[in-house]
Design a protein around this motif. Structure first.
Motif, PDB file in Angstrom:
ATOM      1  N   TRP A  18      -5.186  -1.133   8.398  1.00  0.00           N
ATOM      2  CA  TRP A  18      -5.368  -0.466   6.905  1.00  0.00           C
ATOM      3  C   TRP A  18      -6.672  -0.761   6.381  1.00  0.00           C
ATOM      4  CZ3 TRP A  18      -0.742   1.180   4.608  1.00  0.00           C
ATOM      5  CH2 TRP A  18      -0.808   1.274   3.188  1.00  0.00           C
ATOM      6  N   LEU A  19      -7.205   0.143   5.860  1.00  0.00           N
ATOM      7  CA  LEU A  19      -8.573   0.476   5.209  1.00  0.00           C
ATOM      8  C   LEU A  19      -8.460   0.487   3.812  1.00  0.00           C
ATOM      9  CD1 LEU A  19     -10.080   2.670   7.695  1.00  0.00           C
ATOM     10  CD2 LEU A  19     -10.831   0.219   7.445  1.00  0.00           C
ATOM     11  N   THR A  20      -8.771  -0.621   3.079  1.00  0.00           N
ATOM     12  CA  THR A  20      -8.455  -0.694   1.582  1.00  0.00           C
ATOM     13  C   THR A  20      -9.824  -0.731   0.988  1.00  0.00           C
ATOM     14  OG1 THR A  20      -7.295  -1.547  -0.161  1.00  0.00           O
ATOM     15  CG2 THR A  20      -7.770  -3.097   1.437  1.00  0.00           C
ATOM     16  N   GLY A  21     -10.219  -0.127  -0.198  1.00  0.00           N
ATOM     17  CA  GLY A  21     -11.186  -0.229  -0.951  1.00  0.00           C
ATOM     18  C   GLY A  21     -11.445   0.856  -1.974  1.00  0.00           C
ATOM     19  N   LEU A  22     -12.391   0.698  -2.802  1.00  0.00           N
ATOM     20  CA  LEU A  22     -12.487   1.645  -3.859  1.00  0.00           C
ATOM     21  C   LEU A  22     -12.791   2.980  -3.528  1.00  0.00           C
ATOM     22  CD1 LEU A  22     -15.190  -0.527  -6.007  1.00  0.00           C
ATOM     23  CD2 LEU A  22     -12.784  -0.251  -6.501  1.00  0.00           C
ATOM     24  N   PRO A  23     -12.586   3.914  -4.355  1.00  0.00           N
ATOM     25  CA  PRO A  23     -12.978   5.289  -4.199  1.00  0.00           C
ATOM     26  C   PRO A  23     -14.308   5.590  -3.924  1.00  0.00           C
ATOM     27  CG  PRO A  23     -11.775   5.289  -6.169  1.00  0.00           C
ATOM     28  CD  PRO A  23     -11.904   3.696  -5.734  1.00  0.00           C
ATOM     29  N   ARG A  68       1.742   4.342  -7.969  1.00  0.00           N
ATOM     30  CA  ARG A  68       0.767   3.738  -6.936  1.00  0.00           C
ATOM     31  C   ARG A  68       1.382   2.714  -5.904  1.00  0.00           C
ATOM     32  NH1 ARG A  68      -5.174   3.565  -8.855  1.00  0.00           N
ATOM     33  NH2 ARG A  68      -5.153   4.975 -10.727  1.00  0.00           N
ATOM     34  N   ASN A  69       2.358   2.247  -6.549  1.00  0.00           N
ATOM     35  CA  ASN A  69       3.232   1.212  -5.331  1.00  0.00           C
ATOM     36  C   ASN A  69       3.792   2.031  -4.490  1.00  0.00           C
ATOM     37  OD1 ASN A  69       4.366  -1.196  -4.422  1.00  0.00           O
ATOM     38  ND2 ASN A  69       6.125  -0.979  -5.653  1.00  0.00           N
ATOM     39  N   THR A  70       4.720   2.884  -5.060  1.00  0.00           N
ATOM     40  CA  THR A  70       5.464   3.895  -4.249  1.00  0.00           C
ATOM     41  C   THR A  70       4.680   4.539  -3.366  1.00  0.00           C
ATOM     42  OG1 THR A  70       7.225   4.325  -6.150  1.00  0.00           O
ATOM     43  CG2 THR A  70       7.206   5.850  -4.587  1.00  0.00           C
ATOM     44  N   ASN A  71       3.674   5.328  -3.675  1.00  0.00           N
ATOM     45  CA  ASN A  71       2.715   5.979  -2.696  1.00  0.00           C
ATOM     46  C   ASN A  71       2.209   5.036  -1.695  1.00  0.00           C
ATOM     47  OD1 ASN A  71       0.922   8.004  -1.798  1.00  0.00           O
ATOM     48  ND2 ASN A  71      -0.571   6.715  -2.454  1.00  0.00           N
ATOM     49  N   VAL A  72       1.930   3.753  -1.859  1.00  0.00           N
ATOM     50  CA  VAL A  72       1.469   2.743  -1.004  1.00  0.00           C
ATOM     51  C   VAL A  72       2.691   2.435  -0.239  1.00  0.00           C
ATOM     52  CG1 VAL A  72       0.921   0.490  -0.395  1.00  0.00           C
ATOM     53  CG2 VAL A  72      -0.365   1.858  -2.196  1.00  0.00           C
ATOM     54  N   GLN A  73       3.870   2.178  -0.582  1.00  0.00           N
ATOM     55  CA  GLN A  73       4.887   1.892   0.322  1.00  0.00           C
ATOM     56  C   GLN A  73       5.272   2.933   1.072  1.00  0.00           C
ATOM     57  OE1 GLN A  73       5.772  -1.365   0.455  1.00  0.00           O
ATOM     58  NE2 GLN A  73       4.191  -1.426  -1.162  1.00  0.00           N
ATOM     59  N   ILE A  94      -6.616   3.687  -1.077  1.00  0.00           N
ATOM     60  CA  ILE A  94      -7.289   2.827  -1.876  1.00  0.00           C
ATOM     61  C   ILE A  94      -6.412   1.560  -1.930  1.00  0.00           C
ATOM     62  CG2 ILE A  94      -7.984   2.410  -4.282  1.00  0.00           C
ATOM     63  CD1 ILE A  94      -8.640   5.542  -4.327  1.00  0.00           C
ATOM     64  N   ALA A  95      -5.014   1.726  -2.151  1.00  0.00           N
ATOM     65  CA  ALA A  95      -4.136   0.587  -2.168  1.00  0.00           C
ATOM     66  C   ALA A  95      -4.607  -0.535  -3.110  1.00  0.00           C
ATOM     67  CB  ALA A  95      -3.714   0.182  -0.871  1.00  0.00           C
ATOM     68  N   PRO A  96      -4.870  -0.224  -4.472  1.00  0.00           N
ATOM     69  CA  PRO A  96      -5.419  -1.323  -5.365  1.00  0.00           C
ATOM     70  C   PRO A  96      -4.702  -2.559  -5.640  1.00  0.00           C
ATOM     71  CG  PRO A  96      -4.450   0.669  -6.622  1.00  0.00           C
ATOM     72  CD  PRO A  96      -4.144   0.838  -5.319  1.00  0.00           C
ATOM     73  N   TYR A  97      -3.387  -2.641  -5.430  1.00  0.00           N
ATOM     74  CA  TYR A  97      -2.682  -3.885  -5.921  1.00  0.00           C
ATOM     75  C   TYR A  97      -2.241  -4.668  -4.800  1.00  0.00           C
ATOM     76  CZ  TYR A  97      -2.207  -1.065  -9.882  1.00  0.00           C
ATOM     77  OH  TYR A  97      -2.873   0.092 -10.949  1.00  0.00           O
ATOM     78  N   ALA A  98      -2.754  -5.894  -4.843  1.00  0.00           N
ATOM     79  CA  ALA A  98      -2.527  -6.907  -3.807  1.00  0.00           C
ATOM     80  C   ALA A  98      -0.891  -7.049  -3.253  1.00  0.00           C
ATOM     81  CB  ALA A  98      -2.635  -8.277  -4.133  1.00  0.00           C
ATOM     82  N   ASP A  99       0.211  -6.965  -4.396  1.00  0.00           N
ATOM     83  CA  ASP A  99       1.391  -6.977  -4.057  1.00  0.00           C
ATOM     84  C   ASP A  99       1.957  -5.880  -3.325  1.00  0.00           C
ATOM     85  OD1 ASP A  99       1.148  -5.425  -6.418  1.00  0.00           O
ATOM     86  OD2 ASP A  99       3.187  -6.092  -7.207  1.00  0.00           O
ATOM     87  N   SER A 100       1.427  -4.550  -3.490  1.00  0.00           N
ATOM     88  CA  SER A 100       1.849  -3.426  -2.640  1.00  0.00           C
ATOM     89  C   SER A 100       1.328  -3.479  -1.264  1.00  0.00           C
ATOM     90  CB  SER A 100       1.175  -2.202  -3.263  1.00  0.00           C
ATOM     91  OG  SER A 100       1.776  -1.868  -4.402  1.00  0.00           O
ATOM     92  N   ARG A 101       0.120  -4.142  -1.007  1.00  0.00           N
ATOM     93  CA  ARG A 101      -0.376  -4.404   0.492  1.00  0.00           C
ATOM     94  C   ARG A 101       0.323  -5.286   1.226  1.00  0.00           C
ATOM     95  NH1 ARG A 101      -5.453  -4.322  -2.743  1.00  0.00           N
ATOM     96  NH2 ARG A 101      -5.781  -6.416  -2.294  1.00  0.00           N
ATOM     97  N   GLU A 102       0.591  -6.408   0.138  1.00  0.00           N
ATOM     98  CA  GLU A 102       1.768  -7.672   1.081  1.00  0.00           C
ATOM     99  C   GLU A 102       2.868  -7.116   1.378  1.00  0.00           C
ATOM    100  OE1 GLU A 102       2.460 -11.584   2.082  1.00  0.00           O
ATOM    101  OE2 GLU A 102       0.708 -10.433   1.911  1.00  0.00           O
ATOM    102  N   ALA A 103       3.707  -6.090   0.548  1.00  0.00           N
ATOM    103  CA  ALA A 103       4.938  -5.575   1.153  1.00  0.00           C
ATOM    104  C   ALA A 103       4.505  -4.839   2.393  1.00  0.00           C
ATOM    105  CB  ALA A 103       5.355  -4.758  -0.179  1.00  0.00           C
ATOM    106  N   VAL A 104       3.460  -3.926   2.539  1.00  0.00           N
ATOM    107  CA  VAL A 104       3.277  -3.411   3.824  1.00  0.00           C
ATOM    108  C   VAL A 104       3.147  -4.398   4.709  1.00  0.00           C
ATOM    109  CG1 VAL A 104       1.647  -1.628   4.740  1.00  0.00           C
ATOM    110  CG2 VAL A 104       2.561  -1.182   2.566  1.00  0.00           C
ATOM    111  N   ARG A 105       2.283  -5.296   4.613  1.00  0.00           N
ATOM    112  CA  ARG A 105       2.259  -6.239   5.656  1.00  0.00           C
ATOM    113  C   ARG A 105       3.445  -6.983   6.134  1.00  0.00           C
ATOM    114  NH1 ARG A 105       2.148 -11.350   6.481  1.00  0.00           N
ATOM    115  NH2 ARG A 105       2.493 -12.085   4.448  1.00  0.00           N
ATOM    116  N   LEU A 106       4.288  -7.336   4.999  1.00  0.00           N
ATOM    117  CA  LEU A 106       5.498  -8.094   5.532  1.00  0.00           C
ATOM    118  C   LEU A 106       6.390  -7.182   6.316  1.00  0.00           C
ATOM    119  CD1 LEU A 106       6.029  -9.986   2.285  1.00  0.00           C
ATOM    120  CD2 LEU A 106       5.447 -11.034   4.461  1.00  0.00           C
ATOM    121  N   ARG A 107       6.419  -5.587   5.927  1.00  0.00           N
ATOM    122  CA  ARG A 107       7.174  -4.850   6.385  1.00  0.00           C
ATOM    123  C   ARG A 107       6.832  -4.711   8.142  1.00  0.00           C
ATOM    124  NH1 ARG A 107      10.212  -0.419   6.274  1.00  0.00           N
ATOM    125  NH2 ARG A 107      10.119  -0.166   4.042  1.00  0.00           N
TER     126      ARG A 107
END
Length: 188
Positions: A18-23, A68-73, A94-107
């Motif tokens: 998962w590569l996350t970062g700014l545009p 954005r959260n829905t897209n990341v999920q 981009i996945a800008p929000y930590a909680d969205s990325r954390e949900a993906v990690r937990l999945r």
């Protein structure tokens, strides 16, 4: 008649990178270099480009926090399914929000699927100079609002497996650094 059981090929180990970062940080370029190298070695690889996913799987979503959260999920689900089935899934988003990325990690954790978070930590000033899609120029001209890292938040990963400072290395060097993490974890 006697039948000989078929040899079953060993199942390939999948994982999500998962590569996350700014545009304009370099996520997609790094993902393509990494994907090309992995394919050349015979690995099953899929690059799930965030822009392509947004156009097709997440068409109709806007850029609110909820959208954005829905897209990341959605991207996280597709990646986890691929990885669980032996594909190396490389995800530049981009996945800008930590909680969205954390949900993906937990999945991924729940299914026992390797998940490697990489922070493409390019400073906003460098991203603005690169401005691959013209987003920073449009935002500066008042034609765009909600640009991640400028007038919308980007929550920096707290404990990524790797931090890439793309202003200090080439995209190929960045891809090689990600490959090294995969090798260190026995995934390639």
């Amino acid at each position: 008649m006697t039948t000989t059981p078929r040899a079953v090929a060993p199942r390939a180990q999948g994982a999500t990178v998962w590569l996350t970062g700014l545009p304009s940080a370099g996520k997609t370029t790094i993902a393509r270099f990494l994907g090309d190298r992995l394919r050349a070695e015979g690995h099953r690889v899929e690059v799930l480009d965030g822009d392509e996913i947004r156009r097709f799987l997440s068409a109709g979503l806007g850029f609110s926090r909820a959208d954005r959260n829905t897209n990341v999920q959605r991207i996280g689900l597709v990646s986890e399914v691929l990885a669980r089935n032996g594909v190396l899934s490389v995800v530049p988003v981009i996945a800008p929000y930590a909680d969205s990325r954390e949900a993906v990690r937990l999945r991924h954790e729940k299914s026992g699927t390797p998940y490697i978070e990489v922070h493409v930590a390019t400073p906003v000033e460098v991203c603005s100079e690169r401005d691959v899609k013209g987003l920073y120029a449009r935002q500066a001209a008042g034609e765009l609002s909600g640009l991640t890292g400028v007038d919308d938040p980007y929550e920096t990963p707290v404990d990524p497996a790797l931090v890439l400072r793309t202003q200090e290395q080439t995209p190929l060097e960045s891809a090689d650094a990600v490959y090294a993490v995969l090798a260190e974890r026995g995934l390639v």
